[in-house]
Motif scaffolding. Sequence first.
Motif, short mmCIF file in Angstrom:
data_model
loop_
_atom_site.label_atom_id
_atom_site.label_comp_id
_atom_site.label_asym_id
_atom_site.label_seq_id
_atom_site.Cartn_x
_atom_site.Cartn_y
_atom_site.Cartn_z
N ALA A 565 0.90 -1.32 0.07
CA ALA A 565 -0.13 0.16 0.27
C ALA A 565 1.07 1.37 0.04
N LEU A 566 0.79 2.12 -0.80
CA LEU A 566 1.38 3.23 -1.06
C LEU A 566 0.54 4.47 -0.66
N ILE A 567 0.93 4.98 0.67
CA ILE A 567 0.13 6.45 0.93
C ILE A 567 0.79 7.66 0.61
N GLY A 568 0.25 8.59 -0.38
CA GLY A 568 1.00 9.75 -0.75
C GLY A 568 1.70 9.45 -1.69
N ALA A 569 0.95 9.09 -3.24
CA ALA A 569 1.47 8.81 -4.45
C ALA A 569 1.62 9.80 -5.30
N ARG A 570 1.19 11.05 -5.17
CA ARG A 570 1.27 11.98 -6.20
C ARG A 570 2.45 12.50 -6.53
N GLY A 571 3.38 12.55 -5.84
CA GLY A 571 4.79 13.16 -5.99
C GLY A 571 5.44 12.17 -7.08
N TYR A 572 6.79 12.98 -7.31
CA TYR A 572 7.42 12.32 -8.34
C TYR A 572 8.25 11.03 -7.76
N THR A 573 8.41 10.97 -6.71
CA THR A 573 9.05 9.70 -6.05
C THR A 573 7.96 8.52 -5.92
N GLY A 574 6.52 8.88 -5.65
CA GLY A 574 5.47 7.92 -5.78
C GLY A 574 5.29 7.31 -7.09
N GLN A 575 5.50 8.06 -8.12
CA GLN A 575 5.50 7.69 -9.57
C GLN A 575 6.27 6.81 -9.78
N GLU A 576 7.63 7.22 -9.51
CA GLU A 576 8.88 6.31 -9.68
C GLU A 576 8.56 4.96 -9.02
N LEU A 577 8.39 4.88 -7.63
CA LEU A 577 8.02 3.59 -7.16
C LEU A 577 7.01 2.65 -7.74
N ILE A 578 5.93 3.24 -8.20
CA ILE A 578 4.83 2.54 -9.02
C ILE A 578 5.38 1.84 -10.25
N ARG A 579 6.40 2.58 -10.80
CA ARG A 579 6.75 2.08 -12.13
C ARG A 579 7.70 0.98 -11.70
N LEU A 580 8.48 0.97 -10.71
CA LEU A 580 9.40 -0.03 -10.23
C LEU A 580 8.42 -1.36 -9.74
N LEU A 581 7.35 -1.19 -8.87
CA LEU A 581 6.81 -2.10 -8.35
C LEU A 581 5.82 -3.06 -9.78
N ASP A 582 5.64 -2.03 -10.81
CA ASP A 582 5.01 -2.78 -11.81
C ASP A 582 5.80 -3.69 -12.48
#
Length: 880
Positions: A565-582
């Motif tokens: 679960a990712l809390i606070g995904a709007r920022g640049y770091t959140g987007q990069e982490l989503i890409r890695l998790l994918d």
Amino acid sequence: MFSACAVALRAGARRTVRRLPSKGRALPVAAGRQPRAFSSSAAPATDLSTRSMIVQTLSSVGSKREVQQYLSLFTSVSSQRFAVIKVGGAILTDYIDELCSSLAFLHTVGLYPIIVHGAGPQLNTLLEQAGIEPQFEEGIRVTDAKTLRVARDLFLKENLNLVNKLEEKGVHAQPLTTGMFRAEYLDKEKWGFVGKVTGVNKQSIETAISNGYLPILTSMAETDDGQILNVNADVAAAELARAIEPLKVVYLSEKGGLFDAAGQKISAINLDEEYDHLMSQEWVRYGTRLKIKEIKDLLDTLPRTTSVAIIHPGDLQKELFTDSGAGTLIRRGNKLLSATSLSNFKDLDALKSVLVRDREGPDSLTTVDKYLEFLGENPFKAYYDGPMNALAIVLPPSNGRQATLATLTITKSGWLTNVADNIFTTLQKEHPRLVWTVREDDENLGWFFDKADGSITRNGDVMFWYGIENGDEIVQLMKDFTQHGRAMLGDSNLESRLHRAASNAHIASKPAVQQARGYSTLARRPVVPSAPFSQTKGRGYVTQTNPNPPYGKKNASKSQPARVALIGARGYTGQELIRLLDSHPNMDLRHVSSRELAGKALEGYTKRDVIYENLSAEDVRDMEKRGDIDCWVMALPNGVCKPFVDAVYEGRKASNHKSVIVDLSADYRFDNSWTYGLPELVPRANIAEATNISNPGCYATAAQLGIAPLVEHLGGMPHIFGISGYSGAGTKPSPKNDVANLTNNIIPYSLTGHIHEREVSTQLGAPVAFIPHVAVWFRGIHHTISIPLNKTMTSRDIRQIYQDRYAGEKLVKVVGEAPLVKNIAGKHGVEIGGFEVDKAGKRVVVCATIDNLLKGAATQCLQNMNLALGYAEYEGIPVM
């Protein structure tokens, strides 16, 4: 099936020969031998509490295991046979403090090296001042009566100075300046008063050691009628070694070792295998050629257990007490033989003895007989040395399977002569693809990790492989092993014929191989199952995983990926982490919380449809109670995430489920109850056991990695000039991410007291000054770090320190020139370079670059998640 986990490596020693890239090495200790507090001579015993303290101190340059192992080895012989150390005149003038500190350590733990010194540079200076021009013939100083008088007085003075310096550090030292070497004239007409050593007075040396004194010898000799003769210090040390037969002969050198044509330090030389090749190389000439030849001549007259090290005086502890070493290690080694049939072996009874010697259980002879019967009817290739101190047997590919390392057994003597690494180097040359298994509880699993490209664990066994790059093949290999275990590695006939006879035992006991430089160095990080192999650069994503998460506490299920679960995904770091998790094969992003984006579809994630939610603290608490989430990632601004962390705490109280929290903010970086998640500097085992992990800051990660190797050498406060791209200022509009404001501009901010200044100072244990700036590029950070030094050092010295410190770290790259931001943007690691030293040698400038959104945030977060959830550290991360 006989697996490579059935390996008898009872006395681990390893150091790879430097023709290929160098690795580490370890020296062995006899099986069952416990470390002793003092040597077997009459020298005074070392207090156990003091020894423990020194072991702890030495662990700063190596692991506690390494230190204890080497102490056990060195104290397994009489004190006078520990080491002969040759000290040149330049060392006595420029590095005497480092030398005395290192000798004080050895003395405190009950080790008594024999010191023999010269004074060549000082003698040249004195002769020139006296109007005497130094003369040399064939590299040997011509010594007339006047030169001899000057040399004698100088040697006595330098000897006394060294003894006094040691006494100041609490070390009892005995000056032995006359009567230690008997000699005759080398050639009186040609060289004058120059001696050829004919004998060594061992009794005086042994008496000094028995009384608790370090013997300090000069390289002066006497004839039978009392005439003093000058002897080259290298020659004196060699003759002393021939008389004493020590475990180590150490030549202290300002350069710290021998160097190859590319200017790289040669980590190790195995003379039996490498001598002819080395001497045929164009770059092996002049002093290097002479030194290698002289050392070969020396080692040819000494036991094979003796080795020679050429090192810098400041690295003496690292050379003696770590697997990786610090300088150039030279051994005789053994040449390897091979066999493809039992008839190739001269003595089958000897082969049987080798196979039986490490076999446990009453049926060992029966099992070995059946194994030999199988080998007599099936193809194989065996590799061994002449004395059969090492034996490896490889079964060729069959029935679609890869070649299998079926047996590997090494004795203590085999490790001392470095045969283990020689055998594996040969295996890699002749078998481009190989598979083998090892017991998971093996106490020295790291050696196998270092040899492998990948691994997987099942039911107490670890399967390793190298050379298999096809993803489908790897998946099938892992699937077969997971379903069938060790049996899938061998020919079905072998299994059917030997399985019942072998029962649950193996051909040999578990290995005792020691950790090597390529895996880290051991000197600084423990072997943990969650980081199980050394991935070759340029192979893209790491595909292997551990289906049985280690440590028995994590929630990464065997049947499903870890739920994130990712809390606070709007920022640049959140987007990069989503890409890695994918792209991660074993993590599933279930919930993404963002107040501004609630109700919208998550983009960039293809494994499932995810809708942004606005999760409250109560929602988080209830999800934790139900055990819905394995890992919470807090990607919120500083000072915001506490209610959500408290909610996870509340949920844990009402459930047996214990999720992992990784916080990307600075809120818990100074909380001692949380684990600081910088794997390259924090023990990985600590992160693997943690449930609360604070992810380091981007500036702080690059700064710490840029300074850490020199902390012990700091002569003052490092100053960090840092510049970040504007993505570091976040997505909320501000002057620091306004491109128009940044164009043709650079903005300094928080010039004192920045939170990263406090973070770096706290983690390094040394105060730093940090001056941040923001510039017009989007991503990437550059640090220019000015570091005062507490001693004179060269650029090469410092670069070597960094290369040794980060050897085997896949996300840290040490380069020569100052690294550039444009080269690090979009990459997952840190580049460190520059290493420019001022004229006085007391200040160095180091540069470091990092992508603030990746290794500075999202990539590092994924490293921590992998470790804490029981997966391979670099899973889902493209390595540098």
